[in-house]
Design an enzyme around this catalytic site. Sequence first.
Site, short mmCIF file in Angstrom:
data_model
loop_
_atom_site.label_atom_id
_atom_site.label_comp_id
_atom_site.label_asym_id
_atom_site.label_seq_id
_atom_site.Cartn_x
_atom_site.Cartn_y
_atom_site.Cartn_z
N LEU A 44 0.38 -4.40 -0.23
CA LEU A 44 1.88 -3.75 -0.31
C LEU A 44 1.97 -2.78 -1.40
CD1 LEU A 44 3.36 -7.64 0.11
CD2 LEU A 44 2.63 -5.88 1.88
N CYS A 45 1.20 -1.95 -1.62
CA CYS A 45 1.07 -0.91 -2.75
C CYS A 45 1.43 0.40 -2.29
CB CYS A 45 -0.33 -1.05 -3.40
SG CYS A 45 -0.26 0.41 -4.71
N GLY A 46 2.08 1.19 -2.88
CA GLY A 46 2.34 2.69 -2.67
C GLY A 46 1.04 3.49 -2.08
N PHE A 47 -0.14 2.61 -2.55
CA PHE A 47 -1.35 3.36 -2.17
C PHE A 47 -2.18 2.79 -1.18
CE2 PHE A 47 -1.14 4.54 -6.91
CZ PHE A 47 -1.10 6.06 -6.78
N THR A 48 -1.47 1.71 -0.42
CA THR A 48 -2.15 0.94 0.41
C THR A 48 -2.74 1.89 1.84
OG1 THR A 48 -1.09 -0.81 0.15
CG2 THR A 48 -1.91 -1.01 2.05
#
Length: 168
Positions: A44-48
């Site tokens: 659920l990360c911005g880098f996913t």
Amino acid sequence: MMASAGVGSPRSAHDFRFQTIDGGDLPLADFKGKAVLLVNTASLCGFTSQYSGLQDLWTQYRDRGLIVLGVPSDDFGGQELDSAAEVKSFCTINYNIDFPLTDIVHVKGPSAHPYYKWVAEVHGGLAVPRWNFHKHLISPDGHLVDWFVSTTGPASTRLIKAIEKTLP
């Protein structure tokens, strides 16, 4: 989350083992002779979205001796799902991931997986993940040869050059 299979201090990444996302044993020694890109991940990360590029690297280089290994962690911002089964499902459904994934582990602090404690001890604080999608490049003989911060994407020229230089 076992450490060294041998006696004494670990000398390389090959001295560590993880559990697979399905609960099996995953000794890094199984990857002797191959380059490993070990990446702490979070669903659920911005880098996913980097999962797509990691899958591309795996597809492009696996026949030349690259292992991409995803290591899910919930250490940064509570951005990982609650269970290994949810992570596996998320990765399969959203990114068609077929590279190996470990069980969810800690990558920092006193509860960090022994591999990450070793990285901190031997390579210093800069090698320790400071956010999700921090990447470690491990040589075929098990040595950590480079690391890349989260903002270095899988398609970056710097990362690809390092992988090509490290391939067996």
